[in-house]
Design an enzyme around this catalytic site. Sequence first.
Site, PDB file in Angstrom:
ATOM      1  N   GLU A 273       0.647  -1.030   0.039  1.00 32.47           N
ATOM      2  CA  GLU A 273       0.071  -0.009   0.008  1.00 32.47           C
ATOM      3  C   GLU A 273       0.800   1.053   0.072  1.00 32.47           C
ATOM      4  OE1 GLU A 273      -2.051  -0.642   3.715  1.00 32.47           O
ATOM      5  OE2 GLU A 273      -3.279  -2.290   2.770  1.00 32.47           O
ATOM      6  N   PRO A 274       1.767   1.556  -1.078  1.00 35.15           N
ATOM      7  CA  PRO A 274       2.447   2.792  -0.980  1.00 35.15           C
ATOM      8  C   PRO A 274       1.584   4.052  -1.132  1.00 35.15           C
ATOM      9  CG  PRO A 274       2.505   1.564  -3.273  1.00 35.15           C
ATOM     10  CD  PRO A 274       1.755   0.740  -2.258  1.00 35.15           C
ATOM     11  N   GLY A 275       1.948   5.099  -0.677  1.00 40.46           N
ATOM     12  CA  GLY A 275       1.240   6.222  -0.656  1.00 40.46           C
ATOM     13  C   GLY A 275       2.297   7.050  -1.127  1.00 40.46           C
ATOM     14  N   ARG A 312       2.953  19.684   7.128  1.00 36.89           N
ATOM     15  CA  ARG A 312       3.732  18.838   7.486  1.00 36.89           C
ATOM     16  C   ARG A 312       5.174  19.365   8.442  1.00 36.89           C
ATOM     17  NH1 ARG A 312       6.655  15.943   4.970  1.00 36.89           N
ATOM     18  NH2 ARG A 312       6.317  14.040   6.304  1.00 36.89           N
ATOM     19  N   TYR A 316       4.860  17.717  12.005  1.00 42.77           N
ATOM     20  CA  TYR A 316       5.889  16.477  11.998  1.00 42.77           C
ATOM     21  C   TYR A 316       7.310  16.701  12.030  1.00 42.77           C
ATOM     22  CZ  TYR A 316       1.723  14.169   9.801  1.00 42.77           C
ATOM     23  OH  TYR A 316       0.696  13.814   9.327  1.00 42.77           O
ATOM     24  N   CYS A 341      -1.412  33.002  11.459  1.00 42.35           N
ATOM     25  CA  CYS A 341      -1.330  33.692  12.769  1.00 42.35           C
ATOM     26  C   CYS A 341      -0.718  32.423  13.805  1.00 42.35           C
ATOM     27  CB  CYS A 341      -2.390  34.468  13.283  1.00 42.35           C
ATOM     28  SG  CYS A 341      -2.571  35.818  12.104  1.00 42.35           S
TER      29      CYS A 341
HETATM   30  N1  LLP Z   1      -1.321   1.699   4.403  1.00 39.87           N
HETATM   31  C1  LLP Z   1      -2.166   2.232   5.811  1.00 39.87           C
HETATM   32  C2  LLP Z   1      -2.571   1.450   6.555  1.00 39.87           C
HETATM   33  C3  LLP Z   1      -1.670   3.492   6.132  1.00 39.87           C
HETATM   34  O1  LLP Z   1      -2.334   3.805   7.462  1.00 39.87           O
HETATM   35  C4  LLP Z   1      -0.869   4.147   5.559  1.00 39.87           C
HETATM   36  C5  LLP Z   1      -0.379   5.598   5.804  1.00 39.87           C
HETATM   37  C6  LLP Z   1      -0.107   3.930   4.242  1.00 39.87           C
HETATM   38  C7  LLP Z   1      -0.736   2.299   3.865  1.00 39.87           C
HETATM   39  C8  LLP Z   1       0.654   4.387   3.310  1.00 39.87           C
HETATM   40  O2  LLP Z   1       1.906   4.921   3.935  1.00 39.87           O
HETATM   41  P1  LLP Z   1       2.991   5.489   2.995  1.00 39.87           P
HETATM   42  O3  LLP Z   1       3.468   4.744   1.884  1.00 39.87           O
HETATM   43  O4  LLP Z   1       2.146   6.771   2.434  1.00 39.87           O
HETATM   44  O5  LLP Z   1       4.150   6.000   4.094  1.00 39.87           O
HETATM   45  N2  LLP Z   1       0.447  12.494   7.167  1.00 39.87           N
HETATM   46  C9  LLP Z   1       1.864  11.780   7.408  1.00 39.87           C
HETATM   47  C10 LLP Z   1       1.743  10.374   7.120  1.00 39.87           C
HETATM   48  C11 LLP Z   1       0.681   9.617   7.451  1.00 39.87           C
HETATM   49  C12 LLP Z   1       0.521   8.103   6.940  1.00 39.87           C
HETATM   50  C13 LLP Z   1      -0.570   7.318   7.490  1.00 39.87           C
HETATM   51  N3  LLP Z   1      -0.776   6.304   7.026  1.00 39.87           N
HETATM   52  C14 LLP Z   1       2.819  12.314   6.916  1.00 39.87           C
HETATM   53  O6  LLP Z   1       2.680  13.429   5.884  1.00 39.87           O
HETATM   54  O7  LLP Z   1       3.870  12.146   6.837  1.00 39.87           O
END
Ligand code: LLP
Length: 412
Positions: A273-275, A312, A316, A341
């Site tokens: 599940e890459p995001g 971000r 973070y 602000c």
């Molecule tokens: N699968 C599940 C179940 C997840 O909770 C997430 C991300 C992903 C896949 C995708 O993860 P990735 O490949 O993008 O690392 N807003 C934060 C990141 C929160 C991620 C939450 N879950 C940031 O901007 O760093």
Amino acid sequence: MIGYKNNILMCEDIDIRELTKVYGSPFYLYSKNDILQKIRFLKDIFSSLDDVLIAYAVKAENNLSILKMMVEEGIGADVVSIGESLKYIKAGGDARNIVFSGVAKTEEEIKKSIELNIKRFNIESIPEAVRINNIAKELKKRVKCSIRVNPNVDAHTHEKITTGVNGNKFGVCIKTIIENSNLLKSLDNIEIESLSMHIGSQMTDAEPFYRAILVMRDLINEVNSMGFNITDIDIGGGYGVRYNKDHSGFDFDKFKNESINLLKEMNLKVTTEPGRYFVAESGALIMRVEYVKEELGRKYVILDGGMNDYVRVAMYDAYNEIYPLVKRESVSNYDFVGPICESSDFFAYDRECSVVEEGDYVALLDAGAYGFSMSSNYNSRPLIAQVMADKDKHYIIRKRQTFNEMIESEII
Ligand code: LLP
């Protein structure tokens, strides 16, 4: 594919200064070919496995044009709300390629997802398993599920984005799964075909992945010996990117040697599940320098984009490179701040950068993931535009929100 050519910042073959004339400021800019390159690279990493679903974590960036690219590349979706499912389907996606994660799936979301015939629910708790079973029974359906395991493996990433150690709200601990195995087996309207994990985001070391997959392997063997029939492992996402150009990104070589080989031996179907990996480096937040002010020896570059557009750094302590659209020879140290602000509304402290002046533009790099998708109307600022670059062509993929659009659902 954003970088300098003769000291002018280019996105693909486009001088970004030209885009500020067309689209105003601030706006998000994405490189189409960078996204495609990342998708194809990851497909190649997994290509030695027989049955793989790459499900894009839609939360990273959910613009319909970007989702359409995913669909065209044969990429499924990992969603955390019915809204994300509907967007993926609207972009042409097949519901049968959707896995539904998230800790608080509502009855309505579950019902609608069953009706849409999604691939699978990634269950995050025992009460959720019972709820899905009850709803499936009412609908006279048997639905496929995965149990999201908390493997208790530290992903060595920022505490706010680590998800796979005891004490996180995500997933089900191994002990809980074992203790509830009879209950889970008795739920006739769900078929638990998979175990899943997601141990954290922005990982650069591949080793925690490997350790977590080993934990999963043992657990799969254990539950299968108890009468389950697990045929799929979902390893989640978390592949990190190079926010700081002096650092390295995710160690794909090690991942391939260790994790992919282990997955091959396990001989299961695999989901990932890459995001962030697909979209982060393709995107930049383009902002105008409104003022440069000097106070007590500090120089502040005050931008027209803020933490409502990209949260971000405030949230973070994230690091992003900031490149002026035109690189001058002399350099200076600046605090890059936004108009909101809040003291936390900044993008960089004491950052060395080529000299910038009022009216210049800068690009906050690697802002394509969790950038626009986490933006808000804070300080009554309309959501900004999103623009796609494809070689020497560019087009808008989301219009800048107008003042009227921003207030239209309010009642006076
Ligand atoms: N699968 C599940 C179940 C997840 O909770 C997430 C991300 C992903 C896949 C995708 O993860 P990735 O490949 O993008 O690392 N807003 C934060 C990141 C929160 C991620 C939450 N879950 C940031 O901007 O760093």
